[in-house]
Write a protein that holds these residues in place. Structure first.
Motif, mmCIF file in Angstrom:
data_model
loop_
_atom_site.group_PDB
_atom_site.id
_atom_site.type_symbol
_atom_site.label_atom_id
_atom_site.label_comp_id
_atom_site.label_asym_id
_atom_site.label_seq_id
_atom_site.Cartn_x
_atom_site.Cartn_y
_atom_site.Cartn_z
ATOM 1 N N ALA A 14 103.802 -50.052 -21.125
ATOM 2 C CA ALA A 14 104.706 -51.058 -21.689
ATOM 3 C C ALA A 14 106.151 -50.811 -21.275
ATOM 4 O O ALA A 14 106.906 -51.761 -21.036
ATOM 5 C CB ALA A 14 104.586 -51.064 -23.210
ATOM 6 N N GLU A 17 106.585 -52.107 -17.762
ATOM 7 C CA GLU A 17 106.594 -53.574 -17.761
ATOM 8 C C GLU A 17 107.914 -54.119 -18.298
ATOM 9 O O GLU A 17 108.446 -55.114 -17.780
ATOM 10 C CB GLU A 17 105.423 -54.097 -18.583
ATOM 11 N N TYR A 18 108.444 -53.482 -19.329
ATOM 12 C CA TYR A 18 109.718 -53.931 -19.901
ATOM 13 C C TYR A 18 110.840 -53.812 -18.877
ATOM 14 O O TYR A 18 111.636 -54.746 -18.691
ATOM 15 C CB TYR A 18 110.054 -53.102 -21.141
ATOM 16 N N THR A 127 109.898 -51.484 -27.050
ATOM 17 C CA THR A 127 108.486 -51.783 -26.815
ATOM 18 C C THR A 127 107.634 -51.503 -28.055
ATOM 19 O O THR A 127 106.618 -52.162 -28.262
ATOM 20 C CB THR A 127 107.945 -50.999 -25.604
ATOM 21 N N GLU A 130 108.001 -54.606 -30.096
ATOM 22 C CA GLU A 130 107.241 -55.691 -29.479
ATOM 23 C C GLU A 130 105.749 -55.515 -29.731
ATOM 24 O O GLU A 130 105.033 -56.480 -30.002
ATOM 25 C CB GLU A 130 107.535 -55.736 -27.977
ATOM 26 N N LYS A 131 105.278 -54.277 -29.665
ATOM 27 C CA LYS A 131 103.860 -54.010 -29.911
ATOM 28 C C LYS A 131 103.484 -54.386 -31.333
ATOM 29 O O LYS A 131 102.414 -54.972 -31.573
ATOM 30 C CB LYS A 131 103.565 -52.535 -29.650
ATOM 31 N N ASN A 165 99.380 -59.125 -18.602
ATOM 32 C CA ASN A 165 100.197 -58.103 -19.264
ATOM 33 C C ASN A 165 101.665 -58.499 -19.314
ATOM 34 O O ASN A 165 102.356 -58.259 -20.308
ATOM 35 C CB ASN A 165 100.039 -56.761 -18.554
ATOM 36 N N ALA A 169 103.772 -59.281 -22.642
ATOM 37 C CA ALA A 169 105.036 -58.583 -22.902
ATOM 38 C C ALA A 169 106.151 -59.583 -23.213
ATOM 39 O O ALA A 169 106.991 -59.345 -24.088
ATOM 40 C CB ALA A 169 105.416 -57.720 -21.702
ATOM 41 N N ARG A 173 108.314 -59.988 -26.686
ATOM 42 C CA ARG A 173 109.782 -60.011 -26.748
ATOM 43 C C ARG A 173 110.265 -61.196 -27.587
ATOM 44 O O ARG A 173 111.159 -61.051 -28.429
ATOM 45 C CB ARG A 173 110.355 -60.097 -25.340
#
Length: 204
Positions: A14, A17-18, A127, A130-131, A165, A169, A173
């Protein structure tokens, strides 16, 4: 001879990806014996792997983050010009001198460098929020329309579509930002992720 330890944590999952989504880039410093390699990267995991294909002993020991890849490239170029290099693009200088050159190049270009550890701390905090936002949507069944919208989006965009993914993500956000404002509109968040026409129905 002093041996620099590799940086403690490279962005993965994550966090990776962020950073990709936000467009941040790193100026990294890798060492091997008494030589250094300087480069720019938006994916330190990939850069570390590429370096170690060149030489298993090459390791990223320091990194600083800037707003985008072009900025990181500009600093890396300036540093490379400041030192003699061998045929493998390794700088004839130790890590202390190269770090000083990176900091000097950033000052000359009026760029603020953010230490790698500080970025990782912030990224992990974001993250995690966000999760939690996505987990809440999953518990309430709100991920079903998202999955339907993603399927329809893939049909519309084909090979040019973002990965699942990345889409998830982005949803996380948007939901996090909504939560900070005291709201939670999953339908609106889905529309924001996929743009106009982002419904769960397949196109005609």
């Amino acid at each position: 001879m002093h041996v620099d330890a590799p940086i403690a944590e490279i962005p993965r999952g994550a966090a990776r990806e962020y950073i990709t989504r936000e467009g941040f880039a790193a100026v990294y410093l890798a060492v091997i014996d008494d030589r250094c390699v300087v480069g720019a990267s938006q994916d330190l995991q990939q850069s570390q792997s590429a370096l170690q294909k060149r030489s298993p002993s090459l390791r990223v020991v320091r990194a600083w983050w800037v707003k985008d890849r072009a900025t990181a490239d500009g600093i890396a170029r300036a540093v490379k010009k400041a030192f003699d290099r061998d045929d493998q693009d390794r700088l004839a200088a130790d890590a202390t001198h190269v770090q000083a050159a990176i900091e000097a190049a950033a000052r000359a270009q009026r760029v603020a460098l953010t230490a790698h550890a500080s970025v990782m701390k912030k990224v992990k905090a974001v993250t995690a929020l966000e999760k939690r936002a996505v987990s809440a949507a999953t518990l309430t069944g709100d991920m079903k329309p998202f999955n339907q919208a993603y399927a329809a989006y893939r049909v519309r965009h084909g090979k040019g579509a973002m990965s699942y993914n990345v889409a998830r993500a982005r949803l996380a956000r948007v939901l996090k930002l909504q939560g900070e404002g005291g709201g939670c509109d999953v339908t609106g968040a889905i529309a924001e992720v996929f743009g106009d026409g982002a419904s769960g129905e397949a196109p005609n």
